[in-house]
Every structure is written in C-alpha cells, then in structure tokens.
Design a protein around this motif. Sequence first.
Motif, PDB file in Angstrom:
ATOM      1  N   ALA A   1      48.195  30.196 105.177  1.00  0.00           N
ATOM      2  CA  ALA A   1      48.145  31.565 104.643  1.00  0.00           C
ATOM      3  C   ALA A   1      49.282  31.807 103.656  1.00  0.00           C
ATOM      4  CB  ALA A   1      48.209  32.573 105.780  1.00  0.00           C
ATOM      5  N   ALA A   2      50.460  31.264 103.939  1.00  0.00           N
ATOM      6  CA  ALA A   2      51.602  31.451 103.046  1.00  0.00           C
ATOM      7  C   ALA A   2      51.408  30.715 101.729  1.00  0.00           C
ATOM      8  CB  ALA A   2      52.879  30.985 103.735  1.00  0.00           C
ATOM      9  N   LEU A   3      50.727  29.581 101.765  1.00  0.00           N
ATOM     10  CA  LEU A   3      50.536  28.782 100.552  1.00  0.00           C
ATOM     11  C   LEU A   3      49.305  29.176  99.759  1.00  0.00           C
ATOM     12  CD1 LEU A   3      51.482  25.238 101.893  1.00  0.00           C
ATOM     13  CD2 LEU A   3      52.885  26.805 100.547  1.00  0.00           C
ATOM     14  N   GLU A   4      48.493  30.053 100.331  1.00  0.00           N
ATOM     15  CA  GLU A   4      47.282  30.485  99.649  1.00  0.00           C
ATOM     16  C   GLU A   4      47.654  31.250  98.386  1.00  0.00           C
ATOM     17  OE1 GLU A   4      44.109  33.123 101.403  1.00  0.00           O
ATOM     18  OE2 GLU A   4      44.021  31.384 102.739  1.00  0.00           O
ATOM     19  N   GLU A   5      47.087  30.840  97.284  1.00  0.00           N
ATOM     20  CA  GLU A   5      47.374  31.507  96.023  1.00  0.00           C
ATOM     21  C   GLU A   5      46.343  32.585  95.769  1.00  0.00           C
ATOM     22  OE1 GLU A   5      48.231  29.290  92.501  1.00  0.00           O
ATOM     23  OE2 GLU A   5      49.109  27.653  93.650  1.00  0.00           O
ATOM     24  N   THR A   6      46.851  33.730  95.385  1.00  0.00           N
ATOM     25  CA  THR A   6      45.936  34.794  95.006  1.00  0.00           C
ATOM     26  C   THR A   6      45.511  34.558  93.566  1.00  0.00           C
ATOM     27  OG1 THR A   6      47.786  36.178  94.307  1.00  0.00           O
ATOM     28  CG2 THR A   6      47.011  36.472  96.558  1.00  0.00           C
ATOM     29  N   GLU A   7      44.347  35.015  93.235  1.00  0.00           N
ATOM     30  CA  GLU A   7      43.840  34.810  91.880  1.00  0.00           C
ATOM     31  C   GLU A   7      44.628  35.688  90.915  1.00  0.00           C
ATOM     32  OE1 GLU A   7      39.604  35.150  89.643  1.00  0.00           O
ATOM     33  OE2 GLU A   7      39.624  34.419  91.699  1.00  0.00           O
ATOM     34  N   ARG A   8      45.111  35.064  89.860  1.00  0.00           N
ATOM     35  CA  ARG A   8      45.894  35.788  88.864  1.00  0.00           C
ATOM     36  C   ARG A   8      45.019  36.161  87.675  1.00  0.00           C
ATOM     37  NH1 ARG A   8      51.312  32.152  88.174  1.00  0.00           N
ATOM     38  NH2 ARG A   8      51.583  31.656  90.356  1.00  0.00           N
ATOM     39  N   ALA A   9      45.425  37.238  87.034  1.00  0.00           N
ATOM     40  CA  ALA A   9      44.749  37.637  85.798  1.00  0.00           C
ATOM     41  C   ALA A   9      45.134  36.633  84.718  1.00  0.00           C
ATOM     42  CB  ALA A   9      45.191  39.031  85.397  1.00  0.00           C
ATOM     43  N   PRO A  10      44.265  36.386  83.776  1.00  0.00           N
ATOM     44  CA  PRO A  10      44.610  35.444  82.705  1.00  0.00           C
ATOM     45  C   PRO A  10      45.802  35.972  81.900  1.00  0.00           C
ATOM     46  CG  PRO A  10      42.512  36.547  82.236  1.00  0.00           C
ATOM     47  CD  PRO A  10      42.935  36.958  83.613  1.00  0.00           C
ATOM     48  N   ALA A  11      46.598  35.066  81.381  1.00  0.00           N
ATOM     49  CA  ALA A  11      47.770  35.444  80.590  1.00  0.00           C
ATOM     50  C   ALA A  11      47.323  36.205  79.347  1.00  0.00           C
ATOM     51  CB  ALA A  11      48.549  34.192  80.186  1.00  0.00           C
ATOM     52  N   PRO A  12      48.085  37.231  78.956  1.00  0.00           N
ATOM     53  CA  PRO A  12      47.688  38.022  77.792  1.00  0.00           C
ATOM     54  C   PRO A  12      47.859  37.263  76.475  1.00  0.00           C
ATOM     55  CG  PRO A  12      49.768  38.808  78.655  1.00  0.00           C
ATOM     56  CD  PRO A  12      49.258  37.759  79.604  1.00  0.00           C
ATOM     57  N   TYR A  13      48.635  36.180  76.503  1.00  0.00           N
ATOM     58  CA  TYR A  13      48.846  35.364  75.302  1.00  0.00           C
ATOM     59  C   TYR A  13      49.273  33.975  75.740  1.00  0.00           C
ATOM     60  CZ  TYR A  13      53.559  36.946  76.394  1.00  0.00           C
ATOM     61  OH  TYR A  13      54.719  37.240  77.047  1.00  0.00           O
ATOM     62  N   GLY A  14      49.183  33.040  74.820  1.00  0.00           N
ATOM     63  CA  GLY A  14      49.543  31.658  75.120  1.00  0.00           C
ATOM     64  C   GLY A  14      50.658  31.168  74.218  1.00  0.00           C
ATOM     65  N   LEU A  15      50.987  29.914  74.368  1.00  0.00           N
ATOM     66  CA  LEU A  15      52.065  29.313  73.582  1.00  0.00           C
ATOM     67  C   LEU A  15      51.734  29.281  72.093  1.00  0.00           C
ATOM     68  CD1 LEU A  15      53.003  26.397  75.991  1.00  0.00           C
ATOM     69  CD2 LEU A  15      54.255  28.523  75.615  1.00  0.00           C
ATOM     70  N   GLU A  16      50.472  29.083  71.765  1.00  0.00           N
ATOM     71  CA  GLU A  16      50.076  29.055  70.355  1.00  0.00           C
ATOM     72  C   GLU A  16      50.355  30.406  69.689  1.00  0.00           C
ATOM     73  OE1 GLU A  16      46.085  28.482  67.639  1.00  0.00           O
ATOM     74  OE2 GLU A  16      46.089  27.636  69.661  1.00  0.00           O
ATOM     75  N   GLU A  17      50.010  31.485  70.399  1.00  0.00           N
ATOM     76  CA  GLU A  17      50.261  32.820  69.853  1.00  0.00           C
ATOM     77  C   GLU A  17      51.751  33.091  69.703  1.00  0.00           C
ATOM     78  OE1 GLU A  17      46.195  33.085  71.673  1.00  0.00           O
ATOM     79  OE2 GLU A  17      48.102  32.369  72.410  1.00  0.00           O
ATOM     80  N   LEU A  18      52.551  32.653  70.675  1.00  0.00           N
ATOM     81  CA  LEU A  18      54.004  32.826  70.553  1.00  0.00           C
ATOM     82  C   LEU A  18      54.534  32.073  69.343  1.00  0.00           C
ATOM     83  CD1 LEU A  18      55.271  32.604  74.249  1.00  0.00           C
ATOM     84  CD2 LEU A  18      55.204  34.615  72.776  1.00  0.00           C
TER      85      LEU A  18
END
Length: 165
Positions: free
Chosen positions: A58-75
């Motif tokens: 239960a402690a290691l279970e990852e909750t689903e994250r929202a996609p990142a608003p931008y990536g390395l290419e955009e930066l």
Amino acid sequence: MRIKKTATLSAMPARIAEVALMRPENQQQARANLVSELQQAASEAPAESFNIDEAIEAALEETERAPAPYGLEELGQLLDHPKLLPPGVEAQRVGTKEVFWTQPGAPRISVTTDPDFFEEHPESVEFWTPGSPAFPEDSGSGAQSADGATLAALIRATRGLRNRA
C-alpha cells in the motif's frame, strides 16, 4: 486462568512462572491447561492482525499522476525566446544542446534541457528544469517573465511560436 489471545506471547513468561511455582499437586493440571490454552490461541487467527506485506504494498502503490504541463523540449524552446524570460535574465545558445544562462547577481553558467547531454557533462552543465539551482524560482505566485506571464503561459507561447514556424 484464561490467556487472552492478544496477550498470549507477552503473558507467557508470567504464566510459565506461575505454573512452575504452584504446589506440586496442582502443577500437572495447570501445566496441561496452559499448554491447551496456548495451542488454542495459536490455532485461532487474530481478528485484526498487522500484515507487513500489505502495508508495504500500500505504501509503494503509486497514485496516477496528471500528465506534465510541459516537457524538456518546451523548456529548451523557452530559452530561445529572450522576451519570455524573467526580467534581467539572459540566455545565449552556445550549441544545439547548451545555453549560457545569466541572471542578476549570479555568475554565467551553462545549462541544458537535454538529459543525455547533461549526463555526458554533469561537471560543467546544469540541468535546467524545475528544482535546479539555475531554474527561476516559483515563490508560489508563478515564475514571471519580463512581461509578467507565468511559466505555463510561457510554455504555451513557445508552442504557438513553434507551430507558426
């Protein structure tokens, strides 16, 4: 005397001592009762038990994250648009993957948004991402460019510039 299931192990030394110190004529029956009680307690599963495997899972279970608003290419593209950078900051491209970053009160440093390039040159290049010492700090109000736009708006602006090119 009955042994409670929850206190079986902790009560065992006291119960053994109690039986050992009994009068000899009562000892055999008390010993048989103690063994019977312990066997019964051991065979019954406790109503609520702690399962360390379940707790770890239960402690290691990852909750689903929202996609990142931008990536390395955009930066990386943001570094090519001086008007979109915070006030007083300058970014001068040195190569396809390296940029000289200058901000007020700090020496000029080399930054990149390319993970492979950073991995090849970690001693001389900063990885320009949120959390990096070279990345503009966001004090909670949103990192601001020279025209007051937040980082998310700046990223959207570079997408629009890329699409027009």
